[in-house]
Design a protein around this motif. Sequence first.
Motif, mmCIF file in Angstrom:
data_model
loop_
_atom_site.group_PDB
_atom_site.id
_atom_site.type_symbol
_atom_site.label_atom_id
_atom_site.label_comp_id
_atom_site.label_asym_id
_atom_site.label_seq_id
_atom_site.Cartn_x
_atom_site.Cartn_y
_atom_site.Cartn_z
ATOM 1 N N GLU A 129 0.844 -1.205 0.000
ATOM 2 C CA GLU A 129 0.000 0.000 0.000
ATOM 3 C C GLU A 129 0.878 1.254 0.000
ATOM 4 O O GLU A 129 0.619 2.214 -0.727
ATOM 5 C CB GLU A 129 -0.924 -0.012 1.232
ATOM 6 C CG GLU A 129 -1.870 1.180 1.284
ATOM 7 C CD GLU A 129 -2.799 1.159 2.499
ATOM 8 O OE1 GLU A 129 -2.757 0.178 3.270
ATOM 9 O OE2 GLU A 129 -3.567 2.116 2.660
ATOM 10 N N ARG A 140 3.862 1.487 -1.190
ATOM 11 C CA ARG A 140 4.446 1.634 -2.529
ATOM 12 C C ARG A 140 3.414 2.142 -3.529
ATOM 13 O O ARG A 140 3.672 3.052 -4.310
ATOM 14 C CB ARG A 140 4.983 0.287 -3.024
ATOM 15 C CG ARG A 140 6.227 -0.148 -2.287
ATOM 16 C CD ARG A 140 6.720 -1.469 -2.862
ATOM 17 N NE ARG A 140 7.943 -1.886 -2.214
ATOM 18 C CZ ARG A 140 8.253 -3.149 -1.949
ATOM 19 N NH1 ARG A 140 7.426 -4.127 -2.302
ATOM 20 N NH2 ARG A 140 9.389 -3.452 -1.371
ATOM 21 N N GLN A 141 2.209 1.542 -3.498
ATOM 22 C CA GLN A 141 1.191 1.867 -4.495
ATOM 23 C C GLN A 141 0.744 3.327 -4.374
ATOM 24 O O GLN A 141 0.577 4.026 -5.352
ATOM 25 C CB GLN A 141 -0.006 0.929 -4.339
ATOM 26 C CG GLN A 141 -1.066 1.120 -5.422
ATOM 27 C CD GLN A 141 -2.118 0.023 -5.404
ATOM 28 O OE1 GLN A 141 -1.847 -1.128 -5.074
ATOM 29 N NE2 GLN A 141 -3.342 0.379 -5.753
ATOM 30 N N ARG A 142 0.537 3.784 -3.136
ATOM 31 C CA ARG A 142 -0.028 5.119 -2.957
ATOM 32 C C ARG A 142 1.006 6.226 -2.856
ATOM 33 O O ARG A 142 0.744 7.350 -3.245
ATOM 34 C CB ARG A 142 -0.846 5.152 -1.675
ATOM 35 C CG ARG A 142 -2.134 4.392 -1.788
ATOM 36 C CD ARG A 142 -2.955 4.666 -0.555
ATOM 37 N NE ARG A 142 -4.313 4.195 -0.727
ATOM 38 C CZ ARG A 142 -5.206 4.200 0.266
ATOM 39 N NH1 ARG A 142 -4.867 4.642 1.448
ATOM 40 N NH2 ARG A 142 -6.427 3.769 0.047
#
Lengths: 422, 413
Positions: B126, B128-130
């Motif tokens: 999360e 990394r993704q956001r």
Amino acid sequence: MTTRNTAPEIFPLQKINFVVPHTFDITPTVKLYWMQSVPDETTRIELHFDAGTIRGERKIAGFVNALLLSGTKDKTSTQIHEELDSLGAFIDHEIAQEIAIVSLYCLRENVESAVNILLDAIENADFPENEVSDMLREKKQNFLVSSEKVGVLVRRAFQKQLFSNSVNYSRQLELSDLDDVSIAEMKRFHKEFYLQGLRKVVVVGNLAPDYIDRLIDAVGAWSKPGNCEFEGDFVNKPGRIHIDKPGAVQTAIRMGIPLFNKTHVDFLDFQVLQTIFGDYFGSRLMSNIREDKGYTYGIGSGVAESSKAGYFIIATEVGKAVTEETLKEIRHEMDVLKNEAVPQEELDLVKNYLLGQILKSADGPNAMMDLYMAAQLHGKDFGYYNEAISHIQQIDQERIMELAKKYLNWENFSIVTAGEKE
Amino acid sequence: MIHFERFTLGNGLKVIFHKDETTPLAVVNTLYDVGARDEDAEKTGFAHLFEHLMFGGSVNIPDFDAPLQLAGGESNAFTSNDITNYYDVLPAQNIETALWLESDRMLSLAFTPKSLETQRSVVIEEFRQRYLNQPYGDVWLKLRPLAYHTHPYQWATIGKEISHIEDAKMEDVKAFFARFYNPSNAILCIAGNFELDYVKTVVNKWYGDIPSGIKPARILPAEPEQTEFREQTIESKVPSDAFYYAFKMPERKSADYYIADILSDALGRDKSSRLYIAIQKEQKLVTEIGAYITGSLDNGLLVISGKLSPDVTFEQLDEALWKVLDEVKATAVPQEELDRLKNKIRTAKAFQEQGLLNRAMNLTYFELLGDADGINQEALLYAGITPDHMQKTARSILNKTNCSLLKVKAIQS
């Protein structure tokens, strides 16, 4: 003492009280749908135009949509927005492949004035040169920013693979589209697909019936003559492609196959299958790839519908080192559904979950209208959801496996990954 | 007007009941008075990691989600710098399933080491993704420590850095639960078509025997008043230069909070706002610009952010921006403009209050602020704001010595 180790009794879904919107014929093919029973002061009005991204030459549908409120001979864009804001009105204009929708949200007391301003702005949209260049500058910036996102890169490439036999449906915005835009072409598009492109009007609000008549009179002239033409029978390019994005710490995965919409005999049962597979928090994909392996923040599947077809997709963003493992696990979950019966307990859970979702999507006048319109788009009414409820209640393990064997075949899928090459 | 009833259990659990006769659904919303601001500076990201673990099974129930889904419901949660909020939406006739699940995880958690390992990985993904894999995604990781030097708002809910999440230990997690997850530190809201007596009976049945716990005292390091302009430039592989002007603003309970909120609307909410018209539309210095507030319980931020047009410098933007801000300070906003902003707030509020879940969450949040009825007072507070209020607040907030500026300089990838 409360017994905590046994679950409370679960009671089945009661009948859903569907509220059918009133329907008015603007022309034999263009209708207005009105949900009058709204217990508060809010009003939502939507104008649906046959002005989606598949229309027109090249990629100008999105530009015209963005410029709908950008000024007339008498008013600047700022004047139009100030007038609407003074009435507390919110405007949305969104565009998809097959439709462009302009939505107005405001309080009942301001509807009439807000609609007048909105209709005048659309009717007399003049596409002033400075507004066009502002729009292009902003679009260019947005395009460059979104091109940094693996989730966007993968979506663009996937659309091309999925709609490989359709120029209009696979078409994506390119940077070069922003360099060469003719105002005359936009004006032609506006005239053809907005001022003669109204497909339907949706009203949710406790308005006076005579206002609905006046609204019909006001927009009637924009009605689309005859029927809208849409493509179906899409053919995808199966197999894997990769979009390189150096430096990305996650890889986006998007894969799918062309499918069908509500009119197909397998549609409802496939919904149950794909929910088990990837469309709720406890799905096979989530349980395995997030909750067991921790490869991702989220993974899901879904069915998207169009007028004459639909498609099934699976999407996620995962740590770049586990891209191949994730694909392997997705394939594994397909194989399990094809070869092993879904445990009855899991099937019952998904059935109840889906029934609860239908109940939820019918809660409140706005949700009720959306639910009705989703059926209406495919020539159906609320009867469709009653049919859905009984399908869900009756589906068994054999049918799930039969559909998995029919549709979840890895070699048919277009698979796109975007991220840093390993 | 949103009606509600309120009662408190013997163990200190505050309960709000909101009756809606029109819906077949029920909402069970639980707010725990704990957020990222309550974390240890060396163990950040904990409140949020913990929220994930709350779905990993409780003392009598191995899995949270499955029984709820079997009852036709669904659940989710969010963590902010101030609070952690969990909600369940399900068919009203099955409300006891949600109460059973929620009360059991308030009683005691029972997640496994494996569950901790998995959620640790999920939260890292999360992160990394956001924050890491998005253009400008890391901006708040940089802006917070620039604006806050001592208050824990200096870190984001996801945590300062991935290593804090990597290093989380089982004993830390257990201590966190023991400290914050108690009836005395929670507010429950039940919404749906029920009678008050029934709600009292079932809430007592499921929550009545949970030990009260002690409401943890909150002593946070106060942020000293800012007295100097702060500025930081970071380089990033992004397509265009971006700017974030963050001004300290009053805390949530202050009457001036609402004034600052409207002030941010006047500056940059819509296409009729001042910054949009002057800087984007007329001078074309930016391709996007907006103003908004963080909505924090303690002193928050009024943020003006946007992206520069190609070939425009930060200096050009800075000059134009301060001109707009100085104008709001020098001359009171005309009544007509203020009315326009208030009308939009009225519309937005009417639409927000349509949803049962929204109503339940807002009632719970206002109860945390001190009184659930605050939800019904808000409209009056906005209505009472005058041009004079706006000018005063603008003068006290929109000053260079109250500003932290983060500039993101685009470099070629």
